[in-house]
Design a protein around this motif. Structure first.
Motif, mmCIF file in Angstrom:
data_model
loop_
_atom_site.group_PDB
_atom_site.id
_atom_site.type_symbol
_atom_site.label_atom_id
_atom_site.label_comp_id
_atom_site.label_asym_id
_atom_site.label_seq_id
_atom_site.Cartn_x
_atom_site.Cartn_y
_atom_site.Cartn_z
ATOM 1 N N HIS A 46 47.932 -42.270 -28.981
ATOM 2 C CA HIS A 46 47.128 -41.509 -28.011
ATOM 3 C C HIS A 46 45.898 -40.856 -28.657
ATOM 4 C CE1 HIS A 46 50.654 -42.328 -25.568
ATOM 5 N NE2 HIS A 46 51.339 -41.985 -26.646
ATOM 6 N N GLU A 60 51.862 -34.751 -27.039
ATOM 7 C CA GLU A 60 52.234 -35.776 -28.015
ATOM 8 C C GLU A 60 51.094 -36.072 -28.999
ATOM 9 O OE1 GLU A 60 53.249 -39.479 -26.150
ATOM 10 O OE2 GLU A 60 53.550 -40.528 -28.049
ATOM 11 N N HIS A 115 54.773 -41.841 -32.441
ATOM 12 C CA HIS A 115 54.795 -41.320 -31.066
ATOM 13 C C HIS A 115 55.882 -40.269 -30.890
ATOM 14 C CE1 HIS A 115 52.111 -44.380 -29.206
ATOM 15 N NE2 HIS A 115 52.380 -44.970 -30.360
ATOM 16 N N ALA A 116 55.816 -39.600 -29.730
ATOM 17 C CA ALA A 116 56.917 -38.732 -29.319
ATOM 18 C C ALA A 116 57.251 -39.105 -27.884
ATOM 19 C CB ALA A 116 56.519 -37.271 -29.432
ATOM 20 N N GLU A 147 54.455 -46.053 -22.974
ATOM 21 C CA GLU A 147 53.465 -46.117 -24.057
ATOM 22 C C GLU A 147 52.326 -47.083 -23.709
ATOM 23 O OE1 GLU A 147 53.458 -43.953 -26.126
ATOM 24 O OE2 GLU A 147 55.463 -43.389 -26.800
#
Ligand SMILES: [Zn+2]
Length: 362
Positions: A46, A60, A115-116, A147
């Motif tokens: 992101h 995130e 990522h989270a 995602e």
């Protein structure tokens, strides 16, 4: 005379082909020796207008950037021969296909996307690592959909991603044989990461999984996508926001890269890797659930203080020698200040038992 001439020529030709063969095999062997692990591409998910999953306190994109930068710092510090490339090192938007391109352009040996996670059930928590492949459960498909849906931020996404619809389950059939060549290595690394998260950082292990992630689709090297934890879970969000949490997670990823690199180079015949990892002894003087600050007493009390993380704790040592008798003397000195200080042994940076250390050095 003529016969003699012919024979010599034949002989010379044979010698020539033997020489060519020799040179060819020599260069293959030599070439193999040169296959080192050189470059890692770290991809914080992101960024910019795409904040990723949103927890109650954090986004995130910020958490994964912090962890990515820490991971890069550890690699630069401890594995200076490895080049670190980030797909982003600040809060900017980078299209998914550009991230894979950066990895390919840099001929990376490894691609790690960080990522989270987020799910509507707040009770769900834990870390999981994905490799590109076919999802086995709807839950895995949902993570990939979530995602991948970031491509909707890209104006020309349907052209760029060849009509891929991140929300349609049918689109995911196309992932079938992609990245197949690297599946074993990717899975191997994913397993190392999950072990590190579970055994060294105390995360709940949600396992190694497969799903169709666009960001991994076009990378031409072993690639993983790590979901550090769930922002939808209060406790895990708090952990991921904290400095200690980020340090734990980044150092677990660092150790995974280091171990993968060692395996990779051993597999390519680089024997010196083994020799580099020598046994050292230190004296442990402190242990803390939180990272001690730079002006903690231990730093002024002892020389050469070195920190390592084990079983969810920050541990501090002084002294460093490969000579066991020498460390016993240092231990005596240290015990005048801290009575329960004790000797610990390491192979490289990995803590090992004193028995094992003495077996290795015998
Ligand atoms: Zn993400």
């Amino acid at each position: 005379m003529t016969i003699y001439y012919c024979n010599t020529r034949k002989h010379a030709l044979n010698l020539f082909s033997v020489l060519v063969l020799f040179l060819m095999s020599w260069s293959i062997v030599n070439g193999q020796e040169k296959i080192r692990f050189k470059t890692v591409v770290i991809d914080p998910g992101h960024g910019g207008k795409d904040s990723g999953a949103q927890g109650s306190k954090a986004n995130e994109k910020d958490i994964v950037l912090n962890v990515a930068l820490k991971l890069g710092e550890y690699i630069n510090e401890h594995l200076p021969e490895v080049k670190v490339v980030y797909t982003r090192d600040k809060d900017v938007f980078i299209p998914l296909d550009r991230r894979a391109e950066i990895a390919n352009e840099n001929k990376a040996d490894l691609f790690i996307s960080i990522h989270a996670n987020y799910i509507s059930k707040p009770s769900v928590y834990g870390a999981e690592t994905f490799v590109l492949g076919n999802h086995r459960t709807n839950e895995q498909l949902e993570v990939a959909k979530q995602e991948n849906s970031v491509i909707l931020y890209e104006e020309d996404y349907s052209v760029k991603y060849e009509g891929f619809d991140p929300n349609s389950s049918e689109s995911y059939i196309m992932f079938q044989l992609m990245q197949f060549a690297f599946l074993d290595q990717s899975q191997n690394l994913a397993g190392i990461v999950q072990d590190q998260f579970t055994n060294r950082v105390g995360r709940k292990n949600r396992g190694v999984k497969q799903a169709g992630f666009l960001v991994l689709r076009k990378t031409s090297m072993p690639s993983i996508l790590v979901e550090l934890g769930f922002l939808s879970n209060k406790v895990e969000e708090k952990f991921m926001i904290s400095e200690e949490g980020q340090t734990y997670l980044a150092s677990a990823l660092f150790r995974s890269v280091r171990d993968y690199k060692t395996q990779f180079e051993l597999n390519n015949g680089i024997e010196e890797v083994k020799k580099k990892e020598k046994v050292t002894y230190r004296v442990q003087v402190a242990s803390s659930p939180k990272k001690l600050s730079d002006n903690a007493r231990v730093y002024s009390q002892f020389p050469n203080v070195w920190e390592y993380i084990e079983n969810n704790k920050f541990k501090y040592t002084t002294g460093e020698t490969s000579d066991y008798n020498e460390i016993l003397k240092i231990q005596d000195d240290v015990r005048t200040k801290i009575a329960d200080a004790f000797v610990v042994a390491f192979l490289g940076e990995e803590r090992i038992s004193l028995d094992k250390a003495q077996t290795i050095t015998k």
